[in-house]
Design a protein around this motif. Structure first.
Motif, PDB file in Angstrom:
ATOM      1  N   THR A   1       0.842  -1.202   0.000  1.00  0.00           N
ATOM      2  CA  THR A   1       0.000   0.000   0.000  1.00  0.00           C
ATOM      3  C   THR A   1       0.876   1.251   0.000  1.00  0.00           C
ATOM      4  O   THR A   1       2.033   1.215   0.411  1.00  0.00           O
ATOM      5  N   ALA A   2       0.293   2.359  -0.483  1.00  0.00           N
ATOM      6  CA  ALA A   2       1.058   3.616  -0.547  1.00  0.00           C
ATOM      7  C   ALA A   2       0.088   4.781  -0.618  1.00  0.00           C
ATOM      8  O   ALA A   2      -1.094   4.613  -0.924  1.00  0.00           O
ATOM      9  N   ASP A   3       0.589   5.992  -0.315  1.00  0.00           N
ATOM     10  CA  ASP A   3      -0.256   7.196  -0.399  1.00  0.00           C
ATOM     11  C   ASP A   3      -0.563   7.538  -1.855  1.00  0.00           C
ATOM     12  O   ASP A   3      -1.625   8.022  -2.188  1.00  0.00           O
ATOM     13  N   LYS A   4       0.435   7.293  -2.683  1.00  0.00           N
ATOM     14  CA  LYS A   4       0.305   7.707  -4.084  1.00  0.00           C
ATOM     15  C   LYS A   4       0.670   6.508  -4.955  1.00  0.00           C
ATOM     16  O   LYS A   4       1.671   5.836  -4.689  1.00  0.00           O
ATOM     17  N   ILE A   5      -0.130   6.241  -5.974  1.00  0.00           N
ATOM     18  CA  ILE A   5       0.144   5.082  -6.833  1.00  0.00           C
ATOM     19  C   ILE A   5       0.321   5.524  -8.288  1.00  0.00           C
ATOM     20  O   ILE A   5      -0.506   6.245  -8.833  1.00  0.00           O
ATOM     21  N   ILE A   6       1.432   5.127  -8.876  1.00  0.00           N
ATOM     22  CA  ILE A   6       1.662   5.332 -10.308  1.00  0.00           C
ATOM     23  C   ILE A   6       1.420   3.968 -10.959  1.00  0.00           C
ATOM     24  O   ILE A   6       2.198   3.041 -10.730  1.00  0.00           O
TER      25      ILE A   6
END
Ligand code: NI
Length: 424
Positions: free
Chosen positions: A42-47
């Motif tokens: 999981t992450a705050d921002k996903i590319i």
């Protein structure tokens, strides 16, 4: 903030094959790399790459004079000495610290948009160059170009270079400082010795131009290795020799503290010649890539240097395997970082700094790309037009045409004013 690069290819100068992965960037570093078949973290921002994007290490432009972007186009198509003496040096006399600041920033716009995350710069008013790099959040290896002139000039310039080191070396992890004697033909031998001594006593590297043209080799008057040894340059903590076109690849110098900087486009444009790159690579000697200044290149685009280096030496040597796409990718990234004392940069590895380029592979010229041929696609078919984003220390400094850390309009306007003022 953590950024996840979901389902992207990664490749760097140490990988025989690219890998398709999920890569997590956190706290400025590459925190985790896992196979794309696994569940992404999981992450705050996903590319989301969907397998149609690549992440490669940020380029290190290992030899340039960024503010010379203001001098682009002046005195085209002239030999090096004639060009310097008649076209460049008189205009450089009109440069102010402010002009250099804005000229450097305008060069940085070009570099960031083409995937360069670090540049090695030799010029003057380097405090302003350091401030420009810090304001953008860009890495830079800086030296004050030291040249002879009126009595005391070299000593003052050296002092200025040492103060630069005192003030900026190691600042925010973004800046390293070297001493920058311009070249053997602009710095008398005795002064070169003095500069090498200072480098040794302060634990600093030295960055200088060496044997760019055949005339320089003739005028040196001694064997180049003897020159480097007698001046003390061989013993400085680390030495970067820009150009080295006419340095014999059998020269008895050590790969432990020396890196050669290959500037293929500048050398071609100025008609200087072609350095014997393949011989140096055969002996595993470190070679990094640089553009040189925008007034002798005229681009600040490392994609162009990679492609030119790979093609040029194949042609000159009549050998299609003598320089590989991976060789030039490593030269454009890791070798430059290492040469200037930046550790854990220039490769895609867990724990290394997140200095990265996001490349869009969803373009017709990438049809057929896979894990085995990605590096070759990037070098031979790719270009800076494929750069979608540039990240330094885990922070976007260029993304989709925007510069989050810089005011593009102001920089272009100020650089244009500076150009008009120095050529008036
Ligand atoms: Ni140069």
């Amino acid at each position: 903030m953590a950024t996840l690069f979901k389902d992207v290819y990664i490749v760097d100068g140490s990988r025989e094959k690219a890998e398709r992965v999920h890569m997590l960037v956190s706290k400025g570093r590459i925190a985790e790399i896992i196979d794309a078949k696994e569940t992404p973290p999981t992450a705050d921002k996903i590319i989301s790459g969907h397998g149609k994007a690549a992440v490669i290490p940020g380029f290190v432009n290992a030899h340039t004079h960024a503010a010379m972007a203001l001098l682009r186009g002046l005195g085209e198509e002239a030999p090096l000495m004639e060009w310097l003496q008649n076209k460049i040096w008189p205009v450089e006399d009109k440069l102010t610290p402010e002009y250099i600041y804005w000229g450097t920033l305008s060069a940085m716009l070009e570099m960031l948009a083409t995937g360069t995350t670090c540049f090695a710069d030799m010029y003057f008013e380097m405090d302003r160059v350091a401030e420009a790099a810090l304001s953008a959040g860009m890495r830079a290896a800086l030296c004050r170009g030291i040249t002879a002139g009126e009595p005391g000039k070299i000593e003052r310039s050296l002092q200025n270079n040492l103060e630069l080191a005192e003030k900026y070396h190691g600042r925010e992890g973004l800046i390293t400082v070297q001493l920058g004697p311009h070249a053997p033909y602009t710095v008398p031998f005795g002064n070169m010795k003095m500069i090498a001594d200072e480098a040794k006593s302060h634990g600093l590297g030295v960055h200088f131009h060496f044997l760019e043209t055949e005339g320089e080799l003739k005028n040196l008057g001694v064997d180049p290795v003897k020159y480097l040894a007698d001046s003390g340059l061989l013993d400085v903590p680390y030495l970067t020799l820009a150009h080295a076109v006419f340095l014999d690849p059998d020269a008895d110098i050590s790969p432990d503290n020396i890196t050669l900087i290959h500037n293929p486009c500048s050398n071609l444009k100025l008609g200087s010649g072609v350095m014997p790159l393949t011989k140096w690579l055969e002996r595993d000697f470190p070679v990094a890539l640089g553009t040189d200044g925008a007034s002798s290149n005229n681009r600040l685009d490392m994609w162009e240097e990679m492609r030119t280096a790979a093609l040029l030496h194949k042609g000159v040597n009549r050998d299609p395997v003598c320089v590989s796409a991976l060789d030039v990718l490593r030269m454009a990234t890791y070798e430059g970082a290492k040469a200037y004392g930046f550790s854990h940069k220039g490769m895609i590895r867990e724990g290394w700094f997140a200095d990265l380029v996001l490349v869009n592979l969803d373009n017709p010229h990438y049809i057929g790309v896979n894990d085995e041929n990605l590096a070759a696609y990037l070098v031979y078919a790719g270009s800076s037009a494929d750069v979608e984003g540039t990240m330094i220390n885990g922070r976007w400094v260029y993304k989709n045409g925007e510069f989050p850390t810089l005011d593009r309009e102001e920089i272009v306007a100020k650089a244009r004013e500076a150009r008009e003022a120095i050529t008036r």
